[in-house]
Design a protein around this motif. Structure first.
Motif: not given
Length: 339
Positions: A83, A48-49, A65, A43, A68-69, A201
């Protein structure tokens, strides 16, 4: 990837591919205790993208997910600004007032710009959101259907959508005898057309098709029983090929030790390895026969000891198992390159 194409073309679904990492800086195998640090580093380095985890099931993707969050992004709310989301179903409703955006396509990646007006309607949760398309230069305002964020399958979403239809129809008792008019009215409801999304994610191999990321983390484990035979084996090879070819720069393999063991790497009769389901495929037992059943039966005999929390009664099993730790560690390091 080339070897996988050959296996698929020749329908050779009995040889699990061996992943070579030595001398290839663009492929790395990471143990579980390095996963959080590796994703966090990705990241920081590429964004992230440009980072994705590819799994074999929605259930596994949901686990990643959530982790990670909570662990990397420290996000405690159900949904927050920033998000990453993926559209889970084609939607033509919200783009009608936007010139140049024909529809929101299944698989489109979005970032949340703003959230407002959280509410419950028809027994479900909704929120107004402004989304930015990751791959395009536009923003769009929609209503998000929060109940679809963490479902395990499209079938569940379909069932929820039918329930939503039924609840909305109760608002129009005067149309109950005019089915055509009732359907047309509900199809124009902003709640019936609320955008179905998932966290992005971690996604399945199917959802990753057509996309590419700088760094891809691949988890080949599906969970539960799995025999890797017939159509299931063919599906696995195609999934692995798809996952590998999503990366532009670097691939990380997660749970690769389990995959190595399933392939029989280092074994005398590796072509008879028991597969990703471990020991439990009794339909196709391994050639070493009695030793295989001995292993299962020993574990089964002590299962009640541990499930009843009488660990003292299982000491003889634990002590025996621990005598193999040194041998297992050497084997893992020498054969599977794990320490």
């Amino acid at each position: 990837a080339t070897e996988l194409r050959r296996y698929i073309a020749e329908e050779d679904f009995f040889t699990l591919p061996s992943i070579k990492v030595e001398g290839f800086p663009d492929i790395k195998v990471i143990p579980g205790n390095e996963l959080i640090e590796s994703i966090s580093d990705s990241y920081d380095r590429v964004g992230m993208d440009e980072t994705i985890v590819v799994c074999r099931s929605n259930k596994r993707a949901n686990i990643y997910n959530k982790g990670i969050r909570n662990t990397i992004l420290y996000r405690e709310e159900e949904l927050e600004t920033g998000d990453l989301l993926m559209v889970a179903k084609n939607n033509y409703f919200w783009t009608k007032d936007y010139e140049g955006i024909p529809f929101l396509a299944n698989g489109d990646m979005m970032e949340i710009v703003r959230l407002r007006n959280w509410r419950e309607m028809y027994g479900f949760q909704f929120v107004d959101a402004s989304l930015r398309a990751i791959d395009y230069d536009w923003e769009i305002d929609v209503i998000l259907w929060l109940d679809t964020l963490t479902t395990d399958s499209p079938e569940v979403n379909h069932q929820l959508h039918q329930q939503l239809f039924d609840h909305i129809s109760e608002d129009y008792p005067e149309l109950q005898h005019n089915r055509k008019k009732l359907i047309e009215t509900i199809y124009e409801s902003p709640y019936y057309n609320a955008l179905q999304v998932r966290f992005a994610y971690a996604i399945t191999g199917h959802k990753s098709q057509g996309g590419q990321w700088a760094r891809v983390f691949i988890d080949p484990y599906k969970g539960g029983e799995e025999s890797l035979e017939g159509e299931e084996a063919r599906s696995y090879y195609r999934w692995l090929y798809t996952a590998l070819t999503r990366a532009r720069e670097k691939v990380y393999f997660i749970n690769q030790y389990a995959l190595d063991c399933s392939s029989g790497k280092g074994g005398v009769m590796k072509h008879h390895a028991c597969g990703l389901n471990g020991l439990w495929d009794v339909r196709h037992p391994t050639l070493w026969g009695s030793m295989w059943y001995w292993d299962v039966n020993i574990q089964a005999a002590f299962a009640g000891v541990f499930s009843s929390n009488r660990l003292d009664l299982g000491k003889v099993f634990s002590d025996g198992l621990l005598t193999y730790v040194d041998i297992a560690e050497r084997f893992a390091e020498d054969v599977h390159d794990r320490s």
